[in-house]
Design an enzyme around this catalytic site. Structure first.
Site, PDB file in Angstrom:
ATOM      1  CG  ASP A  82      -1.971   0.987   1.275  1.00  0.00           C
ATOM      2  OD1 ASP A  82      -2.424   1.385   0.186  1.00  0.00           O
ATOM      3  OD2 ASP A  82      -2.400   1.388   2.383  1.00  0.00           O
ATOM      4  CG  ASP A 104       0.951   7.516  -3.426  1.00  0.00           C
ATOM      5  OD1 ASP A 104       0.758   8.348  -4.346  1.00  0.00           O
ATOM      6  OD2 ASP A 104       0.440   7.627  -2.301  1.00  0.00           O
ATOM      7  CG  HIS A 180      -5.438   8.159   3.253  1.00  0.00           C
ATOM      8  ND1 HIS A 180      -4.839   8.832   2.213  1.00  0.00           N
ATOM      9  CD2 HIS A 180      -5.562   6.864   2.858  1.00  0.00           C
ATOM     10  CE1 HIS A 180      -4.597   7.974   1.228  1.00  0.00           C
ATOM     11  NE2 HIS A 180      -5.029   6.779   1.587  1.00  0.00           N
ATOM     12  N   GLY A 212      -8.977   5.721   1.105  1.00  0.00           N
ATOM     13  CA  GLY A 212      -9.668   6.546   2.093  1.00  0.00           C
ATOM     14  C   GLY A 212     -11.139   6.212   2.189  1.00  0.00           C
ATOM     15  CB  ILE A 255     -11.279  -0.829   4.704  1.00  0.00           C
ATOM     16  CG1 ILE A 255     -12.414  -0.453   3.742  1.00  0.00           C
ATOM     17  CG2 ILE A 255     -11.743  -0.740   6.164  1.00  0.00           C
ATOM     18  CD1 ILE A 255     -13.452  -1.523   3.566  1.00  0.00           C
TER      19      ILE A 255
HETATM   20  P1  13P Z   1      -9.001   4.798   5.424  1.00  0.00           P
HETATM   21  O1  13P Z   1      -8.145   5.681   6.272  1.00  0.00           O
HETATM   22  O2  13P Z   1     -10.264   5.461   5.017  1.00  0.00           O
HETATM   23  O3  13P Z   1      -9.263   3.461   6.052  1.00  0.00           O
HETATM   24  O4  13P Z   1      -8.188   4.513   4.053  1.00  0.00           O
HETATM   25  C1  13P Z   1      -7.237   3.496   3.997  1.00  0.00           C
HETATM   26  C2  13P Z   1      -6.442   3.527   2.749  1.00  0.00           C
HETATM   27  O5  13P Z   1      -6.743   4.198   1.783  1.00  0.00           O
HETATM   28  C3  13P Z   1      -5.243   2.689   2.710  1.00  0.00           C
HETATM   29  O6  13P Z   1      -4.500   2.879   1.550  1.00  0.00           O
HETATM   30  O1  G3H Z   2      -3.432   4.877   3.521  1.00  0.00           O
HETATM   31  C1  G3H Z   2      -2.740   4.588   4.479  1.00  0.00           C
HETATM   32  C2  G3H Z   2      -3.052   3.440   5.366  1.00  0.00           C
HETATM   33  O2  G3H Z   2      -4.077   3.763   6.250  1.00  0.00           O
HETATM   34  C3  G3H Z   2      -1.830   2.930   6.021  1.00  0.00           C
HETATM   35  O3  G3H Z   2      -1.483   3.704   7.130  1.00  0.00           O
HETATM   36  O4  G3H Z   2       0.919   4.156   6.657  1.00  0.00           O
HETATM   37  O5  G3H Z   2      -0.042   4.407   8.977  1.00  0.00           O
HETATM   38  O6  G3H Z   2       0.280   2.146   7.982  1.00  0.00           O
HETATM   39  P1  G3H Z   2       0.023   3.612   7.722  1.00  0.00           P
HETATM   40 ZN    ZN Z   3      -4.588   4.885   0.813  1.00  0.00          ZN
END
Ligand code: 13P
Ligand code: G3H
Ligand code: ZN
Length: 309
Positions: A82, A104, A180, A212, A255
């Protein structure tokens, strides 16, 4: 069943007008809660790992636990990086067994985003791994990066065909008003479905990703606030908007915040009611159960991917 890429999942989701949940994982209980929910609902699944999660738990621990979950559930599960910040992090995840990575480049100028994404796509595709890219910029907080509402920007639909054809990416995250974290809208929640529609028209059949996308489930925010927390004004994406997006070109819904809220709410409640407990298995199993229930709810009522494994 082995770890799979998202290619087949997205093809079926696009045609079937549903979405796959991409849930962030940081420890064993979160992995188990999510995968038990997917098993109970016979749902395909994406487990995603941020750079922060790799730093917290170490790549090898997360990978081995996800492999255990695949063996335990026999479900099609994709393992995804991610918000990959750079080529090196993507390469390390590809070399380390992930089936999908996100690069990203959303904060970069258009040409630089294309160049960086293309480099990752070439390496990933050579290794049988798929790539998610991002155009447009979400507001909110992810790890150490905080994007203010003023610095966020909607995706420009007129850019998407050129971006996808020049990079060769396999899916595209777009910005249509989600953000987010737990504070997504100041007033009435609104998403730019007109942008999503126009992107869909320009890229027919191409899988779109929504970041998000937590609903910031009120039940857990209330639990946190009732048991000593302080989250006034927390607000997420309404479920009917997510269902609408899942029926359109959105094939992956991210999520994380809802997992954090469910986990934290239940642990706070546990200690408020049983202040003398000190066995982590007691409160962590309650958190795992809450995550399982929450994810089952998402799979059935929001994503619509139950019985699609
Ligand atoms: P949320 O903060 O809405 O859960 O989004 C998570 C997300 O986009 C992780 O990449
Ligand atoms: O979009 C981001 C995710 O919620 C991951 O969050 O980078 O704090 O692990 P993090
Ligand atoms: Zn994200």
């Amino acid at each position: 069943m082995a770890i799979v890429t998202t290619t087949e999942m997205f093809r079926k989701a696009y045609e079937g007008h549903y979405a796959i949940g991409a849930f962030n994982v940081n420890n064993m209980e979160i992995i188990q809660g999510i995968t038990e929910a997917a098993k109970a609902e016979n749902a395909p699944l994406i487990l995603q790992v941020s750079a922060g999660a790799r730093k917290y738990a170490k790549h090898v621990y997360l990978m081995k636990m996800i492999e255990a979950a695949v063996e335990d559930t026999d479900l099609p599960i994709a393992v995804h990086l991610d918000h990959g910040p750079d080529f090196e992090t993507c390469k390390s995840c590809i070399d380390g067994g992930f089936s999908s990575v996100m690069i990203d480049g959303s904060s970069l100028p258009f040409e630089d985003n294309i160049a960086q994404t293309k480099k990752v796509v070439e390496y990933a595709h050579d290794h049988g791994v798929v790539v998610e890219a991002e155009l447009g910029r979400l507001a909110g907080v992810e790890d150490e990066v905080k994007v203010s509402a003023e610095d966020s920007s909607y995706t420009r639909p007129e850019d998407v065909e050129e971006f996808v054809s020049r990079t060769g990416c396999d899916s595209l995250a777009i910005a249509i008003g989600t953000s987010h974290g737990a504070y997504k809208f100041k007033g009435t929640p609104t998403l730019r479905f007109d942008i999503l529609e126009e992107v869909e028209r320009r890229l027919p059949g191409f899988p779109i990703v929504l970041h998000g996308a937590s609903s910031v489930i009120p039940e857990y925010v209330e639990m946190i606030n009732k048991y000593g927390g302080n989250m006034p004004g927390a607000q997420g994406v309404p479920e009917d908007m997510l269902r609408k997006a899942a029926g359109m070109a959105v094939c992956k819904i991210n999520i994380d915040s809802d997992l954090r809220l469910a986990f934290t709410g239940v642990v706070r409640k546990h200690f408020a009611e049983k202040p003398a407990d000190f066995d982590p298995r007691l409160y962590l199993s309650e958190a795992r159960t809450a995550i399982k229930g929450m994810v089952q709810h998402k799979i059935v009522n929001v994503l619509g991917c139950n019985n699609k494994a």
